[in-house]
Design a protein around this motif. Structure first.
Motif, PDB file in Angstrom:
ATOM      1  N   LEU A 200       0.834  -1.206   0.000  1.00  0.00           N
ATOM      2  CA  LEU A 200       0.000   0.000   0.000  1.00  0.00           C
ATOM      3  C   LEU A 200       0.874   1.263   0.000  1.00  0.00           C
ATOM      4  CD1 LEU A 200      -2.932   0.797  -0.059  1.00  0.00           C
ATOM      5  CD2 LEU A 200      -2.982   0.747   2.444  1.00  0.00           C
ATOM      6  N   GLN A 201       2.033   1.185   0.649  1.00  0.00           N
ATOM      7  CA  GLN A 201       2.967   2.317   0.606  1.00  0.00           C
ATOM      8  C   GLN A 201       3.424   2.577  -0.828  1.00  0.00           C
ATOM      9  OE1 GLN A 201       6.213   2.491   3.473  1.00  0.00           O
ATOM     10  NE2 GLN A 201       5.155   1.050   4.825  1.00  0.00           N
ATOM     11  N   ASP A 202       3.650   1.500  -1.584  1.00  0.00           N
ATOM     12  CA  ASP A 202       4.093   1.650  -2.979  1.00  0.00           C
ATOM     13  C   ASP A 202       3.023   2.361  -3.814  1.00  0.00           C
ATOM     14  OD1 ASP A 202       6.407   0.337  -2.302  1.00  0.00           O
ATOM     15  OD2 ASP A 202       5.706  -1.631  -2.985  1.00  0.00           O
ATOM     16  N   ILE A 203       1.749   2.014  -3.573  1.00  0.00           N
ATOM     17  CA  ILE A 203       0.652   2.685  -4.295  1.00  0.00           C
ATOM     18  C   ILE A 203       0.541   4.150  -3.854  1.00  0.00           C
ATOM     19  CG2 ILE A 203      -1.853   2.727  -4.613  1.00  0.00           C
ATOM     20  CD1 ILE A 203      -1.834  -0.327  -4.330  1.00  0.00           C
ATOM     21  N   ALA A 204       0.594   4.365  -2.528  1.00  0.00           N
ATOM     22  CA  ALA A 204       0.424   5.716  -1.986  1.00  0.00           C
ATOM     23  C   ALA A 204       1.480   6.679  -2.505  1.00  0.00           C
ATOM     24  CB  ALA A 204       0.469   5.663  -0.456  1.00  0.00           C
ATOM     25  N   SER A 205       2.685   6.178  -2.750  1.00  0.00           N
ATOM     26  CA  SER A 205       3.780   7.065  -3.170  1.00  0.00           C
ATOM     27  C   SER A 205       3.531   7.697  -4.544  1.00  0.00           C
ATOM     28  CB  SER A 205       5.097   6.293  -3.191  1.00  0.00           C
ATOM     29  OG  SER A 205       5.093   5.313  -4.212  1.00  0.00           O
ATOM     30  N   HIS A 210       0.000  12.408  -1.670  1.00  0.00           N
ATOM     31  CA  HIS A 210       1.284  12.042  -1.054  1.00  0.00           C
ATOM     32  C   HIS A 210       2.368  13.021  -1.504  1.00  0.00           C
ATOM     33  CE1 HIS A 210       5.007   9.751  -0.371  1.00  0.00           C
ATOM     34  NE2 HIS A 210       4.334   9.120   0.580  1.00  0.00           N
ATOM     35  N   ALA A 211       2.394  13.325  -2.808  1.00  0.00           N
ATOM     36  CA  ALA A 211       3.372  14.285  -3.328  1.00  0.00           C
ATOM     37  C   ALA A 211       3.111  15.678  -2.766  1.00  0.00           C
ATOM     38  CB  ALA A 211       3.298  14.303  -4.851  1.00  0.00           C
ATOM     39  N   ASN A 223      14.882  21.563   3.256  1.00  0.00           N
ATOM     40  CA  ASN A 223      15.301  21.163   1.916  1.00  0.00           C
ATOM     41  C   ASN A 223      14.348  21.699   0.860  1.00  0.00           C
ATOM     42  OD1 ASN A 223      17.310  19.574   3.158  1.00  0.00           O
ATOM     43  ND2 ASN A 223      15.835  17.897   3.430  1.00  0.00           N
ATOM     44  N   ALA A 224      14.775  21.618  -0.386  1.00  0.00           N
ATOM     45  CA  ALA A 224      13.879  21.925  -1.511  1.00  0.00           C
ATOM     46  C   ALA A 224      12.977  20.708  -1.749  1.00  0.00           C
ATOM     47  CB  ALA A 224      14.692  22.229  -2.759  1.00  0.00           C
ATOM     48  N   PRO A 225      11.745  20.914  -2.221  1.00  0.00           N
ATOM     49  CA  PRO A 225      10.868  19.768  -2.545  1.00  0.00           C
ATOM     50  C   PRO A 225      11.547  18.832  -3.536  1.00  0.00           C
ATOM     51  CG  PRO A 225       9.612  21.804  -2.573  1.00  0.00           C
ATOM     52  CD  PRO A 225      11.059  22.204  -2.430  1.00  0.00           C
ATOM     53  N   HIS A 226      11.312  17.541  -3.389  1.00  0.00           N
ATOM     54  CA  HIS A 226      11.914  16.549  -4.263  1.00  0.00           C
ATOM     55  C   HIS A 226      11.355  16.674  -5.684  1.00  0.00           C
ATOM     56  CE1 HIS A 226      12.508  14.035  -0.383  1.00  0.00           C
ATOM     57  NE2 HIS A 226      13.444  14.939  -0.533  1.00  0.00           N
ATOM     58  N   ALA A 227      12.227  16.452  -6.658  1.00  0.00           N
ATOM     59  CA  ALA A 227      11.838  16.594  -8.066  1.00  0.00           C
ATOM     60  C   ALA A 227      10.698  15.644  -8.419  1.00  0.00           C
ATOM     61  CB  ALA A 227      13.050  16.332  -8.962  1.00  0.00           C
ATOM     62  N   LYS A 228      10.718  14.434  -7.855  1.00  0.00           N
ATOM     63  CA  LYS A 228       9.662  13.471  -8.170  1.00  0.00           C
ATOM     64  C   LYS A 228       8.295  13.985  -7.716  1.00  0.00           C
ATOM     65  CE  LYS A 228       7.712   9.016  -6.911  1.00  0.00           C
ATOM     66  NZ  LYS A 228       7.742   7.876  -5.970  1.00  0.00           N
ATOM     67  N   ASP A 229       8.254  14.581  -6.522  1.00  0.00           N
ATOM     68  CA  ASP A 229       6.971  15.069  -5.999  1.00  0.00           C
ATOM     69  C   ASP A 229       6.448  16.239  -6.827  1.00  0.00           C
ATOM     70  OD1 ASP A 229       6.947  13.216  -3.844  1.00  0.00           O
ATOM     71  OD2 ASP A 229       8.363  14.475  -2.762  1.00  0.00           O
ATOM     72  N   VAL A 230       7.349  17.163  -7.193  1.00  0.00           N
ATOM     73  CA  VAL A 230       6.937  18.310  -8.009  1.00  0.00           C
ATOM     74  C   VAL A 230       6.449  17.831  -9.380  1.00  0.00           C
ATOM     75  CG1 VAL A 230       7.702  20.432  -9.122  1.00  0.00           C
ATOM     76  CG2 VAL A 230       8.517  19.875  -6.826  1.00  0.00           C
TER      77      VAL A 230
END
Length: 255
Positions: A200-205, A210-211, A223-230
């Motif tokens: 479920l963590q894999d789906i939520a990510s 989540h982002a 820190n700066a927001p992660h590129a994946k989330d942006v």
């Protein structure tokens, strides 16, 4: 060249939508007051030194961003979807099409009114967290947190518009509630996703919520927001906004 009549109509509708949102006391309670109450219920009795597994944040700081994000989500998603679906049914949208108001002006008015209400919902949670749980950050972090959570809420404002054009007046509330609670819980706004089973963590990510919360959590850590989330949030915004635009055009052809 910008048509002045259309610009005037767009501005007038933006003001009308903002005034309607601010006069709706029930909506203001659930979007502005309710998230801060949830913060007090969830984080009020929690230790300020205990860390949330896998985040590096203490519990009050973690839930402050989660509830601020949840409040903004409530304001933009719940506010848009139900109102648009009912306005389509009662003919208000059809009447607006007879005026000089362009289609993008209607969508802009809905997004702007939701954004106005989402800002106080974020700020109130911050004030309560700082006053009750002594959450402290640098001035730039408070500003960055406010800006990131506010800007990120546009993704869900577009989703609200899309649902408003997808659902009928009778079906819009249950559909919105399923999407709203599903994204909130699975995205980790109510509890850390590290408490979920791994699958479920894999789906939520990969969920937009989540982002969305991760933007604020990165800023809290300095820190700066992660590129994946942006990237993920921008991709969802384009998907929802594109879907809303397509559904709007489809609805226009029916009228």
């Amino acid at each position: 060249m910008t048509n002045p009549t259309r610009s005037f109509a767009s501005r007038a509708l933006v003001k009308l939508e903002i005034a309607r949102s601010l006069r709706n006391r029930k909506f203001l309670f659930f979007s502005v007051v309710y998230p801060s109450l949830l913060f007090l219920i969830i984080a009020g009795g929690q230790s300020a030194t205990e860390k949330v597994e896998g985040t590096g944040l203490n519990l009050p700081a973690f839930f402050m961003v989660s509830m601020a994000s949840f409040g903004a989500l409530t304001a933009v998603l719940m506010g848009n979807s139900e109102r648009i679906a009912k306005e389509r049914e009662n003919g208000w949208v059809r009447q607006l099409r007879l005026t000089s108001l362009p289609g993008r002006g209607y969508v802009l008015a809905k997004t702007a009114s939701a954004a106005v209400v989402s800002l106080p919902s974020i700020v109130v949670v911050f004030v309560v967290a700082a006053a009750v749980k002594d959450v402290r950050f640098e001035a730039w972090q408070w500003l960055a947190l406010t800006g990131a959570i506010w800007a990120g809420s546009l993704c869900f404002a577009a989703l609200g518009v899309a649902i408003g054009y997808l659902a009928t007046g009778d079906a819009v509330r249950p559909i919105t509630m399923i999407v709203y609670f599903g994204l909130s819980v699975l995205g980790g706004l109510w509890m850390p996703t590290t408490t979920f089973p791994q699958w479920l963590q894999d789906i939520a990510s990969w969920l937009p919520t989540h982002a969305y919360a991760a933007l604020g959590q990165a800023i809290e850590l300095g820190n700066a927001p992660h590129a994946k989330d942006v990237t993920l949030l921008v991709a969802y915004f384009l998907l929802f906004a594109g879907g809303a635009a397509w559904l709007y055009r489809k609805d226009t052809l029916k009228a």
